[in-house]
Scaffold this active site. Structure first.
Site, PDB file in Angstrom:
ATOM      1  CG  HIS A  16      -7.071  -2.996   1.685  1.00  0.00           C
ATOM      2  ND1 HIS A  16      -7.203  -3.915   0.673  1.00  0.00           N
ATOM      3  CD2 HIS A  16      -7.675  -3.543   2.775  1.00  0.00           C
ATOM      4  CE1 HIS A  16      -7.854  -4.975   1.125  1.00  0.00           C
ATOM      5  NE2 HIS A  16      -8.161  -4.772   2.395  1.00  0.00           N
ATOM      6  CE  LYS A  40      -8.846 -16.650   4.711  1.00  0.00           C
ATOM      7  NZ  LYS A  40      -9.120 -15.215   4.777  1.00  0.00           N
ATOM      8  NE  ARG A  89     -15.625  -4.309   4.406  1.00  0.00           N
ATOM      9  CZ  ARG A  89     -15.377  -5.517   3.966  1.00  0.00           C
ATOM     10  NH1 ARG A  89     -15.065  -5.708   2.716  1.00  0.00           N
ATOM     11  NH2 ARG A  89     -15.455  -6.558   4.755  1.00  0.00           N
ATOM     12  CB  SER A 127      -9.980  -8.797  -1.150  1.00  0.00           C
ATOM     13  OG  SER A 127      -9.137  -7.797  -0.622  1.00  0.00           O
TER      14      SER A 127
END
Length: 163
Positions: A16, A40, A89, A127
């Protein structure tokens, strides 16, 4: 130009950070928008994540850190962003992000999404991976900014005290 970089950032990774640093040099201003998603269960609160990002980006001019909930396009309009920035990614990221970009474009046809590929040395980072490594006591110093590493180590060391 003003870019909106939305995400949960739970936690902020060096991937990030790489994107934020590169985006500031390309666009001038980056609004890092921390998503508040009540469905979440994040490791860190929105306020903690905002503080982590502010601390990690304090050496950069042109970075603003905010929280938001709801639609990303609404956040982009509210914060006068010229574009939405998303990191990639792998090809699997592209397929998902392209669908979201098309959806956002259908909601705000003057708002572009710009994809930036992560640097190779950060391409494995997520993450979730960082939290998993930290949870089991692995070294995360090369994965996250120092302040975030301290917070993660404190979180997981207190969650699993040694006997």
């Amino acid at each position: 130009m003003r870019a909106l970089y939305p995400g949960s950032f739970d936690p902020l990774t060096n991937g990030h950070m790489d994107l934020i640093e590169r985006a500031v040099s390309l666009f001038g201003e980056v609004v890092v928008a921390v998503l508040s998603n009540p469905s979440k269960r994040p490791a860190f609160s929105v306020d903690e994540r905002i503080e982590q990002i502010r601390t990690a980006t304090c050496h950069l001019s042109g970075v603003e850190v905010i929280s938001f909930d709801g639609l990303t396009v609404n956040c982009a309009v509210t914060h006068r962003a010229d574009l939405i920035l998303r990191g990639l990614r792998a090809m699997s990221d592209f397929e998902y992000e392209l669908q979201i970009a098309h959806t956002n474009r259908s909601l705000a046809d003057d708002l572009e999404t710009v994809f930036m590929a992560t640097t190779a040395r950060h391409s494995f980072l997520s993450s979730s991976v960082v939290k998993e490594v930290a949870r089991f006591g692995g070294s995360i110093d090369h994965m996250v900014p120092p302040e975030v590493a301290k917070d993660l180590n404190r979180l997981f060391n207190s969650a699993f005290p040694s006997s």
